[in-house]
Design a protein around this motif. Structure first.
Motif, PDB file in Angstrom:
ATOM      1  N   GLY A   9     -66.784 -11.480 -51.870  1.00 33.51           N
ATOM      2  CA  GLY A   9     -66.142 -11.340 -50.719  1.00 33.51           C
ATOM      3  C   GLY A   9     -65.154 -10.587 -50.325  1.00 33.51           C
ATOM      4  N   VAL A  10     -65.104 -10.211 -50.571  1.00 34.12           N
ATOM      5  CA  VAL A  10     -64.188  -8.518 -50.206  1.00 34.12           C
ATOM      6  C   VAL A  10     -64.959  -7.256 -50.606  1.00 34.12           C
ATOM      7  N   ASN A  11     -64.682  -6.521 -48.783  1.00 37.55           N
ATOM      8  CA  ASN A  11     -65.356  -5.292 -49.118  1.00 37.55           C
ATOM      9  C   ASN A  11     -64.581  -4.929 -48.959  1.00 37.55           C
ATOM     10  N   GLY A  12     -64.469  -3.595 -50.215  1.00 35.18           N
ATOM     11  CA  GLY A  12     -63.671  -2.789 -50.657  1.00 35.18           C
ATOM     12  C   GLY A  12     -62.076  -2.926 -49.906  1.00 35.18           C
ATOM     13  N   LEU A  13     -62.034  -1.853 -49.249  1.00 37.73           N
ATOM     14  CA  LEU A  13     -60.409  -2.308 -48.568  1.00 37.73           C
ATOM     15  C   LEU A  13     -59.865  -3.484 -47.351  1.00 37.73           C
ATOM     16  N   ASP A  14     -61.141  -4.347 -47.117  1.00 35.79           N
ATOM     17  CA  ASP A  14     -61.387  -5.281 -46.583  1.00 35.79           C
ATOM     18  C   ASP A  14     -60.177  -6.338 -46.631  1.00 35.79           C
ATOM     19  N   GLY A  15     -60.656  -6.565 -48.367  1.00 35.33           N
ATOM     20  CA  GLY A  15     -59.702  -7.663 -48.496  1.00 35.33           C
ATOM     21  C   GLY A  15     -58.439  -7.165 -48.475  1.00 35.33           C
ATOM     22  N   LEU A  16     -57.958  -6.081 -48.765  1.00 33.28           N
ATOM     23  CA  LEU A  16     -55.708  -5.680 -48.687  1.00 33.28           C
ATOM     24  C   LEU A  16     -56.082  -5.305 -47.509  1.00 33.28           C
ATOM     25  N   LYS A  17     -56.466  -5.489 -46.525  1.00 30.77           N
ATOM     26  CA  LYS A  17     -56.185  -5.049 -45.163  1.00 30.77           C
ATOM     27  C   LYS A  17     -56.113  -6.826 -44.596  1.00 30.77           C
ATOM     28  N   ARG A  18     -56.718  -7.222 -44.637  1.00 26.90           N
ATOM     29  CA  ARG A  18     -56.926  -9.223 -44.340  1.00 26.90           C
ATOM     30  C   ARG A  18     -55.692 -10.094 -45.262  1.00 26.90           C
ATOM     31  N   LEU A  19     -55.062  -9.483 -46.260  1.00 20.51           N
ATOM     32  CA  LEU A  19     -54.275  -9.926 -46.705  1.00 20.51           C
ATOM     33  C   LEU A  19     -52.750  -9.606 -45.791  1.00 20.51           C
ATOM     34  N   LEU A  20     -52.598  -8.817 -45.845  1.00 20.17           N
ATOM     35  CA  LEU A  20     -51.525  -7.411 -45.488  1.00 20.17           C
ATOM     36  C   LEU A  20     -51.520  -7.805 -43.522  1.00 20.17           C
ATOM     37  N   GLU A  21     -52.250  -8.179 -43.171  1.00 12.79           N
ATOM     38  CA  GLU A  21     -52.463  -8.651 -41.185  1.00 12.79           C
ATOM     39  C   GLU A  21     -52.138  -9.477 -41.321  1.00 12.79           C
ATOM     40  N   ARG A  22     -51.916 -10.844 -42.615  1.00 12.20           N
ATOM     41  CA  ARG A  22     -50.664 -12.064 -42.422  1.00 12.20           C
ATOM     42  C   ARG A  22     -49.607 -11.934 -42.887  1.00 12.20           C
ATOM     43  N   PRO A  23     -49.243 -12.933 -41.125  1.00  9.73           N
ATOM     44  CA  PRO A  23     -47.550 -13.083 -41.347  1.00  9.73           C
ATOM     45  C   PRO A  23     -47.320 -13.536 -42.263  1.00  9.73           C
ATOM     46  N   GLY A  24     -45.938 -12.792 -42.737  1.00  9.16           N
ATOM     47  CA  GLY A  24     -44.716 -13.302 -43.945  1.00  9.16           C
ATOM     48  C   GLY A  24     -45.421 -12.916 -45.396  1.00  9.16           C
ATOM     49  N   THR A  25     -47.045 -11.980 -45.657  1.00  8.57           N
ATOM     50  CA  THR A  25     -47.185 -11.916 -46.999  1.00  8.57           C
ATOM     51  C   THR A  25     -46.489 -10.871 -47.609  1.00  8.57           C
ATOM     52  N   PRO A  26     -46.139 -11.839 -48.957  1.00 10.31           N
ATOM     53  CA  PRO A  26     -45.196 -10.524 -49.414  1.00 10.31           C
ATOM     54  C   PRO A  26     -45.688  -9.142 -49.693  1.00 10.31           C
ATOM     55  N   PRO A  27     -44.989  -8.397 -50.221  1.00 12.13           N
ATOM     56  CA  PRO A  27     -45.435  -6.397 -50.994  1.00 12.13           C
ATOM     57  C   PRO A  27     -46.538  -7.258 -52.138  1.00 12.13           C
ATOM     58  N   ALA A  28     -47.585  -6.244 -51.847  1.00 16.93           N
ATOM     59  CA  ALA A  28     -49.106  -6.119 -52.420  1.00 16.93           C
ATOM     60  C   ALA A  28     -49.663  -4.560 -53.151  1.00 16.93           C
ATOM     61  N   ALA A  29     -50.069  -5.342 -54.150  1.00 14.66           N
ATOM     62  CA  ALA A  29     -50.634  -4.072 -54.847  1.00 14.66           C
ATOM     63  C   ALA A  29     -52.306  -3.728 -55.251  1.00 14.66           C
ATOM     64  N   LEU A  30     -52.751  -2.659 -55.515  1.00 14.68           N
ATOM     65  CA  LEU A  30     -54.297  -2.663 -55.344  1.00 14.68           C
ATOM     66  C   LEU A  30     -54.251  -2.279 -57.393  1.00 14.68           C
ATOM     67  N   ILE A  31     -54.658  -3.332 -57.613  1.00 15.89           N
ATOM     68  CA  ILE A  31     -55.118  -3.175 -58.745  1.00 15.89           C
ATOM     69  C   ILE A  31     -56.819  -2.874 -58.706  1.00 15.89           C
ATOM     70  N   SER A  32     -57.385  -1.858 -59.879  1.00 12.60           N
ATOM     71  CA  SER A  32     -58.931  -1.393 -60.259  1.00 12.60           C
ATOM     72  C   SER A  32     -59.151  -0.401 -61.530  1.00 12.60           C
ATOM     73  N   GLY A  33     -60.018  -0.672 -61.644  1.00  4.36           N
ATOM     74  CA  GLY A  33     -61.075  -0.148 -63.221  1.00  4.36           C
ATOM     75  C   GLY A  33     -61.645   0.797 -62.505  1.00  4.36           C
ATOM     76  N   ASN A  34     -62.427   1.400 -61.242  1.00  8.00           N
ATOM     77  CA  ASN A  34     -63.134   2.224 -60.951  1.00  8.00           C
ATOM     78  C   ASN A  34     -62.832   2.956 -59.504  1.00  8.00           C
ATOM     79  N   ALA A  35     -61.978   2.297 -58.692  1.00 11.03           N
ATOM     80  CA  ALA A  35     -61.282   2.986 -57.761  1.00 11.03           C
ATOM     81  C   ALA A  35     -60.930   4.394 -57.506  1.00 11.03           C
ATOM     82  N   ASP A  36     -61.233   5.494 -57.016  1.00  9.82           N
ATOM     83  CA  ASP A  36     -60.726   6.594 -57.127  1.00  9.82           C
ATOM     84  C   ASP A  36     -59.401   6.887 -55.807  1.00  9.82           C
ATOM     85  N   MET A  37     -58.538   8.071 -56.216  1.00  4.35           N
ATOM     86  CA  MET A  37     -57.655   8.476 -55.495  1.00  4.35           C
ATOM     87  C   MET A  37     -58.010   8.355 -54.529  1.00  4.35           C
TER      88      MET A  37
END
Length: 211
Positions: A58-86
């Motif tokens: 249900g998460v398409n790339g960075l869309d999940g992070l964007k959706r989370l961060l656009e939510r009002p009041g969301t705490p800081p979020a860090a991305l974790i991955s085993g295959n994403a590049d820099m």
């Protein structure tokens, strides 16, 4: 410190959660997808940091992070991955992520990075980022990409003084801080820039357009 881990891999979720739960002062909550994470936030659950897997159902790339961060009041979020590049890491930072963590990071380094981010700093594996940027070719693009490192105002002041050739004592005097505090800032700058000494830190800073 209260952390939320959102990852669909149960083994990794349990292993990471168990390791962090054993550390003093850390409380862990885990979920298997983004919707469950958002549901907890909507219920009023408070967290100091969210660790969000880059690839989940249900998460398409960075869309999940964007959706989370656009939510009002969301705490800081860090991305974790085993295959994403820099490249993905830099995009995530530009979207407002608190940091990027590779799943292969050593346990102790992971713990330090988490504490670093909870303290309000942003984290990137600087050596890997510099290697990635070098592989992209033109150094002309470095200043724009390097903005993702996002030094704090105090770190920027210390780095500027360091590039001017000031000693720790001189920097402490000019910023009205203690010398041990400056030493800590300089050590942090070394780590974030991938430098081993003051001269190298100054050269890297200038090459990246940070000074």
């Amino acid at each position: 410190m209260r952390l939320l881990i959102a990852d669909d891999h149960e083994l990794l979720r349990d292993t990471l959660g168990s390791f962090l739960q054993q550390q003093d002062g850390i409380d862990i909550c885990t979920v298997g997808d983004l919707n469950a994470a958002i549901a907890l936030l909507d219920k009023g659950e408070a967290f100091d940091l969210i660790l969000l897997d880059y690839t989940m159902p249900g998460v398409n790339g960075l869309d999940g992070l964007k959706r989370l961060l656009e939510r009002p009041g969301t705490p800081p979020a860090a991305l974790i991955s085993g295959n994403a590049d820099m490249g993905v890491a830099l995009q995530a930072m530009r979207l407002g992520a608190q940091g990027f963590l590779q799943k292969s990071i050593p346990a102790r380094s992971l713990l330090n990075a988490i504490r670093f981010m909870v303290a309000g700093e942003r984290f990137l594996p600087v050596d890997d980022v510099l290697s990635y940027l070098s592989g992209q070719g033109a150094t002309v693009g470095l200043p724009t990409e390097a903005s993702a490192l996002s030094l704090t105002p105090r770190e920027t002041q210390v780095l500027a003084a360091l590039c001017d050739g000031q000693t720790n004592k001189e920097i402490a005097r000019s910023l009205n801080l203690s010398e041990p505090t400056i030493k800590l800032h300089v050590k942090t700058l070394y780590r974030r820039l991938g430098a081993t000494n003051r001269t190298q830190a100054a050269m890297i800073a200038r090459n990246l357009g940070l000074n």
